[in-house]
Design an enzyme around this catalytic site. Structure first.
Site, PDB file in Angstrom:
ATOM      1  N   HIS A 135       0.867  -1.182   0.000  1.00 36.78           N
ATOM      2  CA  HIS A 135       0.000   0.000   0.000  1.00 36.78           C
ATOM      3  C   HIS A 135       0.906   1.235   0.000  1.00 36.78           C
ATOM      4  O   HIS A 135       1.000   1.969   0.981  1.00 36.78           O
ATOM      5  CB  HIS A 135      -0.890  -0.040   1.239  1.00 36.78           C
ATOM      6  CG  HIS A 135      -2.089   0.850   1.179  1.00 36.78           C
ATOM      7  ND1 HIS A 135      -2.388   1.644   0.093  1.00 36.78           N
ATOM      8  CD2 HIS A 135      -3.076   1.094   2.092  1.00 36.78           C
ATOM      9  CE1 HIS A 135      -3.509   2.310   0.338  1.00 36.78           C
ATOM     10  NE2 HIS A 135      -3.938   2.006   1.550  1.00 36.78           N
ATOM     11  N   ASP A 226      -2.206  -1.737  12.515  1.00 40.43           N
ATOM     12  CA  ASP A 226      -3.259  -1.784  11.502  1.00 40.43           C
ATOM     13  C   ASP A 226      -4.262  -2.838  11.953  1.00 40.43           C
ATOM     14  O   ASP A 226      -4.013  -3.587  12.918  1.00 40.43           O
ATOM     15  CB  ASP A 226      -2.633  -2.128  10.127  1.00 40.43           C
ATOM     16  CG  ASP A 226      -3.603  -1.969   8.959  1.00 40.43           C
ATOM     17  OD1 ASP A 226      -4.743  -1.503   9.174  1.00 40.43           O
ATOM     18  OD2 ASP A 226      -3.218  -2.328   7.826  1.00 40.43           O
ATOM     19  N   ARG A 293      -2.931  11.646   2.783  1.00 46.41           N
ATOM     20  CA  ARG A 293      -3.130  10.813   1.593  1.00 46.41           C
ATOM     21  C   ARG A 293      -3.383  11.706   0.381  1.00 46.41           C
ATOM     22  O   ARG A 293      -2.848  11.467  -0.707  1.00 46.41           O
ATOM     23  CB  ARG A 293      -4.327   9.864   1.801  1.00 46.41           C
ATOM     24  CG  ARG A 293      -4.128   8.779   2.839  1.00 46.41           C
ATOM     25  CD  ARG A 293      -3.124   7.752   2.378  1.00 46.41           C
ATOM     26  NE  ARG A 293      -3.516   7.140   1.111  1.00 46.41           N
ATOM     27  CZ  ARG A 293      -4.391   6.131   0.986  1.00 46.41           C
ATOM     28  NH1 ARG A 293      -4.940   5.594   2.048  1.00 46.41           N
ATOM     29  NH2 ARG A 293      -4.684   5.632  -0.200  1.00 46.41           N
TER      30      ARG A 293
HETATM   31  N1   CP Z   1      -6.179   3.694   4.533  1.00 45.43           N
HETATM   32  C1   CP Z   1      -6.924   3.409   3.451  1.00 45.43           C
HETATM   33  O1   CP Z   1      -6.417   3.054   2.387  1.00 45.43           O
HETATM   34  O2   CP Z   1      -8.249   3.581   3.643  1.00 45.43           O
HETATM   35  P1   CP Z   1      -9.412   3.121   2.633  1.00 45.43           P
HETATM   36  O3   CP Z   1      -9.392   1.613   2.619  1.00 45.43           O
HETATM   37  O4   CP Z   1     -10.680   3.667   3.238  1.00 45.43           O
HETATM   38  O5   CP Z   1      -9.117   3.669   1.288  1.00 45.43           O
HETATM   39  N1  NVA Z   2      -4.290  -3.734   5.814  1.00 45.80           N
HETATM   40  C1  NVA Z   2      -5.586  -3.162   5.509  1.00 45.80           C
HETATM   41  C2  NVA Z   2      -5.415  -1.769   5.034  1.00 45.80           C
HETATM   42  C3  NVA Z   2      -6.711  -1.064   4.736  1.00 45.80           C
HETATM   43  C4  NVA Z   2      -6.500   0.326   4.224  1.00 45.80           C
HETATM   44  C5  NVA Z   2      -6.273  -4.016   4.457  1.00 45.80           C
HETATM   45  O1  NVA Z   2      -5.592  -4.466   3.534  1.00 45.80           O
HETATM   46  O2  NVA Z   2      -7.470  -4.230   4.569  1.00 45.80           O
END
Ligand code: CP
Ligand code: NVA
Length: 309
Positions: A135, A226, A293
């Protein structure tokens, strides 16, 4: 694929100077927005960007939509279901066709392999809006948030406690590129993949892996966690049982440096991976992190789609 195509798939694909420049560009874009002045004259004017989600999203969806609009571009918001991505036709054909309509593609999809395939066949820039593996947009915003609060990140210590997931993987990439000391605590069963740790070591990253969250946060300037169940994970109860000792609560924050901040990409589950008193407390940087972001992604969009400098 044209070698000129500016994809943003992973922080690991960039060198330190490129990542640093994007972070500084993001800060400048934020400063200009705060003053109500665009730092750059609509660099995406006339550009059309497909923004595609196979999974749910609040932050990524809204921040890309707002960011592209602020840069003068036009958003085509599409759900993966609408186009039956990877089912109705091959990923390669989808990439080829989309490249004839739009100037860029931002996509959230679980399969990193398919993201790479899409980028391979696309002749327009592809931006990773989260895969099961990484990510990067999130961690660009995280680095920016760290630096706003605590100054330059080089040589500083960041602790991660909890599940090993996509966000952590991008933190490993950032640690290598930005000279961050990363201290990771996960249960053995949910440890980072060997390939990721091997990559980090090969790239000279300073990464410590432990089972003990207290060891991970010792000397840390920032504590990150997370959710315990990421998108695409099945074994909820198993994960909860393993991850309970990794919750970030006041006691764990007290074991980090005195001015340490708390970050979380959101969405968060209070009482699971983080105590309410921490995420809603004075050391939490999560709302700035969510805002950043927008700025970090605008910097990526200008780099990928603006006129090359
Ligand atoms: N942190 C993040 O990517 O949030 P969303 O899943 O809401 O886009
Ligand atoms: N680790 C989480 C991040 C969400 C933004 C997922 O992949 O669901």
């Amino acid at each position: 694929m044209s070698t000129q195509t500016r994809h943003f798939l992973d922080i690991s694909s960039f060198d330190s100077a490129q990542i640093r420049r994007l972070i500084e560009d993001a800060k400048a874009l934020k400063a200009a927005r705060v003053k109500g002045q665009p730092a750059v004259e609509k660099p995406l004017a006339g550009k059309k960007i497909a923004v595609i989600f196979q999974q749910p999203s609040l932050r990524t969806r809204m921040s890309f939509d707002v960011g592209i609009n602020e840069l003068g571009g036009h958003v085509l918001m599409v759900s993966g279901d609408e186009i039956e991505l990877g089912q109705r036709e091959s990923i390669a054909d989808t990439a080829r066709v989309m490249s004839r309509y739009v100037d860029g593609i931002m996509i959230r999809m679980l399969s990193h392999h398919e993201l790479e395939e899409l980028a391979h066949y696309a002749t327009v820039p592809v931006i990773n809006g989260l895969t099961k593996r990484s990510h990067p947009c999130q961690v660009m915003a995280d680095v920016m948030t760290f630096e706003e609060r605590l100054g330059p990140i080089a040589g500083r210590t960041v602790a991660w406690t909890g599940d090993s997931n996509n966000v952590l993987a991008s933190w490993v990439h950032a640690a290598a590129r930005l000279d961050v000391k990363l201290q990771i605590a996960t249960p053995e069963q949910l440890a980072p993949p060997d390939a990721l740790m091997d990559w980090g070591r090969r790239e000279g990253a300073s990464i410590k892996l432990t089972r003990d969250p207290y060891e991970a946060v010792s000397g840390a300037d920032c504590v990150i966690t997370d959710c315990w169940v990421s998108m695409g994970d099945a074994d909820r109860e198993y994960r909860h049982n393993l991850l309970r000792p990794y919750q970030v609560d006041d006691r764990l924050m007290a074991a980090a440096n005195r001015d340490a901040i708390f970050m979380h990409c959101l969405p968060a589950k209070r009482g699971e991976e983080v105590a309410e008193s921490v995420i809603d407390g004075p050391r939490s940087a999560v709302w700035d992190e969510a805002e950043n972001r927008l700025h970090a992604q605008k910097a990526v969009l200008v780099w990928a789609l603006g006129n090359p400098t």
